[in-house]
Write an enzyme that holds these catalytic residues in place. Structure first.
Site, PDB file in Angstrom:
ATOM      1  N   LYS A 116     -44.508  16.436   5.597  1.00  0.00           N
ATOM      2  CA  LYS A 116     -43.951  15.778   6.589  1.00  0.00           C
ATOM      3  C   LYS A 116     -42.637  15.685   6.820  1.00  0.00           C
ATOM      4  O   LYS A 116     -42.087  15.818   7.874  1.00  0.00           O
ATOM      5  CB  LYS A 116     -44.791  14.261   6.470  1.00  0.00           C
ATOM      6  CG  LYS A 116     -46.041  14.201   6.603  1.00  0.00           C
ATOM      7  CD  LYS A 116     -46.598  12.742   6.434  1.00  0.00           C
ATOM      8  CE  LYS A 116     -48.058  12.654   6.494  1.00  0.00           C
ATOM      9  NZ  LYS A 116     -48.691  13.485   5.439  1.00  0.00           N
ATOM     10  N   GLU A 185     -39.242   6.411   6.109  1.00  0.00           N
ATOM     11  CA  GLU A 185     -39.102   6.359   7.639  1.00  0.00           C
ATOM     12  C   GLU A 185     -38.936   5.102   8.448  1.00  0.00           C
ATOM     13  O   GLU A 185     -39.442   4.134   7.543  1.00  0.00           O
ATOM     14  CB  GLU A 185     -39.809   7.267   8.593  1.00  0.00           C
ATOM     15  CG  GLU A 185     -41.379   6.844   8.401  1.00  0.00           C
ATOM     16  CD  GLU A 185     -42.483   8.016   8.990  1.00  0.00           C
ATOM     17  OE1 GLU A 185     -41.813   9.077   9.365  1.00  0.00           O
ATOM     18  OE2 GLU A 185     -43.448   7.356   9.432  1.00  0.00           O
ATOM     19  N   GLU A 260     -49.480  14.380  15.778  1.00  0.00           N
ATOM     20  CA  GLU A 260     -49.573  12.835  15.764  1.00  0.00           C
ATOM     21  C   GLU A 260     -48.268  12.179  16.185  1.00  0.00           C
ATOM     22  O   GLU A 260     -47.237  12.754  15.867  1.00  0.00           O
ATOM     23  CB  GLU A 260     -49.900  12.400  14.282  1.00  0.00           C
ATOM     24  CG  GLU A 260     -51.257  12.944  14.085  1.00  0.00           C
ATOM     25  CD  GLU A 260     -51.849  12.183  12.682  1.00  0.00           C
ATOM     26  OE1 GLU A 260     -51.323  11.291  12.270  1.00  0.00           O
ATOM     27  OE2 GLU A 260     -52.970  12.510  12.279  1.00  0.00           O
ATOM     28  N   GLU A 272     -46.229  13.775  12.744  1.00  0.00           N
ATOM     29  CA  GLU A 272     -46.395  14.795  11.726  1.00  0.00           C
ATOM     30  C   GLU A 272     -47.331  15.634  12.525  1.00  0.00           C
ATOM     31  O   GLU A 272     -48.037  15.466  13.610  1.00  0.00           O
ATOM     32  CB  GLU A 272     -47.175  14.381  10.545  1.00  0.00           C
ATOM     33  CG  GLU A 272     -48.430  13.721  10.791  1.00  0.00           C
ATOM     34  CD  GLU A 272     -49.225  12.895   9.451  1.00  0.00           C
ATOM     35  OE1 GLU A 272     -49.097  13.757   8.595  1.00  0.00           O
ATOM     36  OE2 GLU A 272     -49.337  11.766   9.564  1.00  0.00           O
ATOM     37  N   ASN A 274     -51.000  17.985  11.537  1.00  0.00           N
ATOM     38  CA  ASN A 274     -52.045  18.195  10.511  1.00  0.00           C
ATOM     39  C   ASN A 274     -52.554  19.482  10.835  1.00  0.00           C
ATOM     40  O   ASN A 274     -52.955  19.789  12.012  1.00  0.00           O
ATOM     41  CB  ASN A 274     -53.258  17.162  10.546  1.00  0.00           C
ATOM     42  CG  ASN A 274     -52.272  16.014   9.837  1.00  0.00           C
ATOM     43  OD1 ASN A 274     -52.066  15.870   8.863  1.00  0.00           O
ATOM     44  ND2 ASN A 274     -52.563  14.760  10.694  1.00  0.00           N
ATOM     45  N   ARG A 276     -54.918  21.249  10.370  1.00  0.00           N
ATOM     46  CA  ARG A 276     -56.430  21.295   9.945  1.00  0.00           C
ATOM     47  C   ARG A 276     -57.279  20.405  11.039  1.00  0.00           C
ATOM     48  O   ARG A 276     -56.541  19.652  11.873  1.00  0.00           O
ATOM     49  CB  ARG A 276     -56.563  20.781   8.681  1.00  0.00           C
ATOM     50  CG  ARG A 276     -56.157  19.338   8.567  1.00  0.00           C
ATOM     51  CD  ARG A 276     -56.410  18.620   7.212  1.00  0.00           C
ATOM     52  NE  ARG A 276     -55.523  17.418   6.781  1.00  0.00           N
ATOM     53  CZ  ARG A 276     -55.829  16.321   7.378  1.00  0.00           C
ATOM     54  NH1 ARG A 276     -57.138  16.018   8.056  1.00  0.00           N
ATOM     55  NH2 ARG A 276     -55.118  15.175   7.285  1.00  0.00           N
TER      56      ARG A 276
END
Length: 625
Positions: A116, A185, A260, A272, A274, A276
């Site tokens: 990330k 963050e 996302e 981030e 993903n 997958r």
């Protein structure tokens, strides 16, 4: 052309991928740890290969063993599922180097986005330096650089909390993902968690397949997801699509993936990517009428995507059903799943079937239940009704929380955000046991249990049954009469071994009863039949800290020893169960008189870990955080 696929994962996602492979005529290969030797995913696959050696929770992280298993079983492709190795670039390279087809994005894309921190840098963002966080930066979120699912996350609201949060997040991330890297963050309060599903091929096409709203989260773990995300302005939706496509093109992405965002005050904040499938991918499939696993396979075979993506239709909502006990701070539950069934008309994705054991080694998610309908209101109603009528016999679940969440006014009006459970969790988890469940349990089979089989010429003493329900004891009395079974305050319309019908104030109520030893289920309300005469019970000393779940002691507070003083609420012991860490805190201010817990110790529920002798005569109850 792919003819045989090994899935480098377990449980629900493995079963879901095997289902698609079967429909495409592709042979399937499962891998399993010793703990999973008889798991459903091993039974439904054409071939299953044991992964030897490592502890069950670590076995599926052994990429070398999985590649070897694929070659030995004659597979020509590997699908990583999600979690475990799905975002591991080295594993993807090992699959390709072995001459196998990798059903996923190129290793370089995984490498760019799997961390990330690197993903944020790629998108022109940068995480905070943990050593430089100031009061002005608070609150912040400590987050695992690899993986997801809420593991390795901690909200920090004071600088004093930061060191411990970093340490705990690192430990949990290392255990869950094999990578202890974390970052910090800014934490945006009460935003909406929005995702964009993307699909890309090797011919340069990248398609955004709608949005998903995943805002209902508890402990950073998604609970309810839906597609499309309701109420987003058209301009913001187009911006999200553009950002998602930009992220995919930046790393020459191929296959299915998810980008996302956190949306707050009309602005999109990149979280981030993903690389997958997501757990919540079924809602996108239902809305677009596609099979994302089938699309992944076609892309891996080199086929081009259609020039235009499919059109969206209707609305879909998914709820994650977990084996966890709200009365015990949502501790994961283990045991036998005697029965899991949902009404027709909804989709059930699960890695369990009736009679399966739910163990301690893996995530406690039992199933995903998905409803699709022409409108959001209809989909939500359909899902809530299906969950309410589902048959769940086994460990305690979060089913009541799901039903009440779906029917909450804020959710039905689509006014939800990531702070939903912060505001409503207590009210949504208040117990609501059916007061007639104990009577129904007692009446089911009452005729067959009666030694003399019926009524008496003379009045007799009532039959007495005792049950434990939701932590309380209930005593039930009924009689055998000339007209049949009778109980005060109701009319017994019908009672056999499995079905009971009671008339209460002129309204008939139907109950379905099942027994498993001393455990009785009335519909899905669980009761424990108590012995006729109370047995002496072991006394637990005030201040005793008992293991709330089966697991492993991973840590004991520094300097903790018998004879030291502790303050109420101080974390003393850390347990790990189902890849999550749970804190055992001091129940009261006092002196630690007993300390049995040791790092690495395997414990069962009720194991005595420590005793804190309270400084007052009124000890508080144990807390697990």
């Amino acid at each position: 052309m792919i003819t045989s696929v090994l899935v480098a994962n377990r449980g629900e996602i493995a079963c879901r991928i095997f289902r698609t492979c079967g429909a495409l005529g592709i042979r399937t290969v499962a891998v399993h740890s010793d703990a999973d030797g008889d798991a459903l995913h091993t039974r439904v696959a054409d071939t299953a290969v044991r992964l030897p050696g490592a502890a069950p929770a670590e076995t599926y992280l052994r990429g070398d063993l999985i590649v070897k298993a694929a070659l030995s079983a004659g597979a020509d492709a590997v699908h990583p599922g999600y979690g475990f190795l799905s975002e591991n670039a080295d594993f993807a390279r090992a699959v390709l180097d072995a001459g196998l087809v990798w059903i996923g994005p190129p290793p370089r894309a995984i490498e760019a986005m799997a961390s990330k921190t690197r993903a944020k840098e790629l998108m022109g963002l940068a995480p905070l330096d943990a050593a430089e966080v100031t009061e002005a930066d608070l609150p912040v979120l400590v987050k695992a650089a690899a993986g997801g699912g809420g593991r390795g996350m901690r909200i920090v609201r004071s600088l004093a909390e930061l060191p411990a949060a970093l340490e705990a997040a690192r430990d949990e991330a290392a255990s869950a993902f094999g990578d202890g890297e974390v970052f910090v963050e800014p934490y945006i309060e009460d935003g909406r968690h929005i995702e964009v599903q993307i699909l890309a091929d090797t011919h340069g096409t990248v398609q955004p397949l709608g949005t998903r709203d995943c805002s209902l989260q508890r402990r950073h773990q998604k609970v309810v997801e839906e597609a499309p995300a309701p109420g987003l302005p058209a301009a913001l939706t187009e911006e999200l699509y553009a950002l998602a496509v930009r992220a995919a093109r930046a790393v020459s992405y191929v296959g299915a993936g998810t980008v996302e965002f956190l949306v707050a005050d009309g602005r999109a904040h990149f979280l981030e990517m993903n690389t997958r499938l997501q757990v919540e991918h079924p809602v996108t499939e239902e809305v677009f009428g596609i099979d994302l696993v089938a699309e992944q396979i076609r892309v891996a075979e080199g086929h081009a995507l259609p020039a235009e993506p499919p059109r969206a239709r209707g609305h879909a909502v998914e709820a994650r059903l977990y084996a966890e006990d709200p009365a015990r701070d949502w501790a994961p539950q283990t045991g036998t799943l005697h029965r899991l069934a949902v009404p027709a008309g909804v989709r059930l994705d699960t890695g369990y079937t009736d009679g399966d054991a739910i163990g301690v080694h893996y995530d406690p998610m039992l199933a995903k239940v998905v409803a699709h309908a022409p409108t959001r209101a209809e989909a939500v109603r359909r899902l809530a009704g299906a969950l309410e009528r589902a048959t769940l016999h086994g460990p305690v679940t979060n089913r009541d929380l799901l039903v009440r969440s779906l029917r909450h006014p804020e959710f039905t009006a689509a006014r939800m955000d990531t702070g939903f459970y912060d505001r409503h969790l207590t009210a949504l988890t208040a117990p609501a046991a059916d007061p007639y469940a104990p009577l129904a349990a007692a009446l089911a089979g009452a005729r067959s249990r009666s030694r003399f089989g019926g009524w008496r010429n003379l009045p007799s003493q009532p039959q007495v049954k005792r049950y434990e329900l939701a932590g309380e004891e209930h005593e039930v009395r009924y009689r055998h009469t000339r007209e049949g079974l009778a109980a005060d305050g109701v009319r017994v319309v019908h009672a056999d071994d499995h079905d009971v019908v009671l008339e209460v104030d002129g309204v008939q109520r139907k109950f379905r009863v099942a027994r498993y030893g001393d455990r009785v289920y009335v519909d899905s309300t669980a009761l424990t039949e108590l012995p006729r005469f109370s047995e002496p019970t072991a006394q637990v000393a005030p201040g005793s800290l008992l293991a709330p779940m089966p697991g492993t002691v991973v840590r004991v507070a520094e300097g903790l020893a018998e004879g030291v003083s502790v303050e109420a609420g101080r974390p003393l012991i850390w347990l790990e169960a189902m890849k999550m860490q749970h804190q055992i805190t001091a129940p009261a201010t006092g002196t630690l008189t007993v300390l049995h817990a040791r790092p690495g110790q395997q414990v069962e529920p009720g194991t005595l870990l420590a005793v804190v002798h309270p400084a007052t005569d009124h000890p508080q109850s144990q807390g697990v955080r």
